[in-house]
Enzyme design. Sequence first.
Site, short mmCIF file in Angstrom:
data_model
loop_
_atom_site.label_atom_id
_atom_site.label_comp_id
_atom_site.label_asym_id
_atom_site.label_seq_id
_atom_site.Cartn_x
_atom_site.Cartn_y
_atom_site.Cartn_z
N CYS A 1 0.84 -1.20 0.00
CA CYS A 1 0.00 0.00 0.00
C CYS A 1 0.88 1.26 0.00
O CYS A 1 1.73 1.41 0.87
CB CYS A 1 -0.93 0.00 1.21
SG CYS A 1 -2.01 1.45 1.27
N ASN B 1 0.50 -7.96 -10.97
CA ASN B 1 -0.58 -7.01 -10.66
C ASN B 1 -0.21 -5.64 -11.21
O ASN B 1 0.96 -5.29 -11.29
CB ASN B 1 -0.77 -6.98 -9.14
CG ASN B 1 -1.80 -5.96 -8.68
OD1 ASN B 1 -1.54 -5.19 -7.76
ND2 ASN B 1 -2.96 -5.93 -9.30
#
Length: 327
Positions: free
Chosen positions: A102, A202
């Site tokens: 994150c 990703n």
Amino acid sequence: MIPQAQDISFSPPILLAPMAGITDRPFRDLVQSFGAGLVVSEMVASQEMVQAKPGVRERAELSADVENTAVQLAGRDPHWMAEAARQVADQGAAIIDINMGCPAKKVTNGYSGSALLKTPDHALRLIEAVVGAVQVPVTLKTRLGWDADSLNAADVARRAESAGVRMVTIHGRTRCQFYKGRADWKAIAPIKQAVSVPVIANGDITEAATARDALAASGADGIMIGRGAQGRPWQLARIAHELWGEPAPDRPRGNGLTDMVSRHYDSMLAFYGVDLGRRVARKHLGWYMDDAGTPAPLRRMVLTARDPKEVLRLLPEALCERGRVAA
């Protein structure tokens, strides 16, 4: 099928990414109903989870009958991460995922998320604590590095594998890139070569074409879809059909689309309560209407209506696709 690494195995090799405020239980259940190899919860703060802070446990709440669900934990303290891992494993989580990717300042300023890439020794202690706390598989999601001068994901992944992590997902950007530019799928290849556990690619994978390109460039074992599923919960199943021959999803249209969105709306109200549920639902309704090409005045009416019955009354007209061929 994803290659088996100890006792982690699922098929097709396509995952729903953890997205804050998005991959709650209602949305995970909906995506899973179309088909996905694995769905991952939104990030759960470990200490707040253990201390039962309001709203945190709901983020990790699982459907008892839904398989292949992972819960993602974030934190900087090995003790709290281990305790939270035990709790969510006891609730039925099939996999515990550790957040080291994150980029949000409120997370990295607390030395969590991708900030852990700057302190790999501390990150390893955290990983070891989680692996030692649970019997279910532990996975890791991270980025290429903190910035372009510290691309250390391969070393972190190698050490994580030695500590017992059974799969690694790599977002093809550094933390300092946030979500700017394009994900560098080629940069995932050295990480894939550094470990023997499955590696998942990703970043900027939204449909079959980008999925193929990401797999070819990275050599990864599978892919993770995030923003591509917003407003299109069938998208993972559609990509799985095109790439791996899985059954084609029944992409709802017309009354079927209205019925699906109405059920999703009702499930959010039931899960969160009416007041919070209405607020959470707005972003999902907005994405559904983006896909349907809803005119701006009607869109505003749906998003500003305070009575859930009024929202449901407006949805059939709002989701009429008006000749668009939606993805």
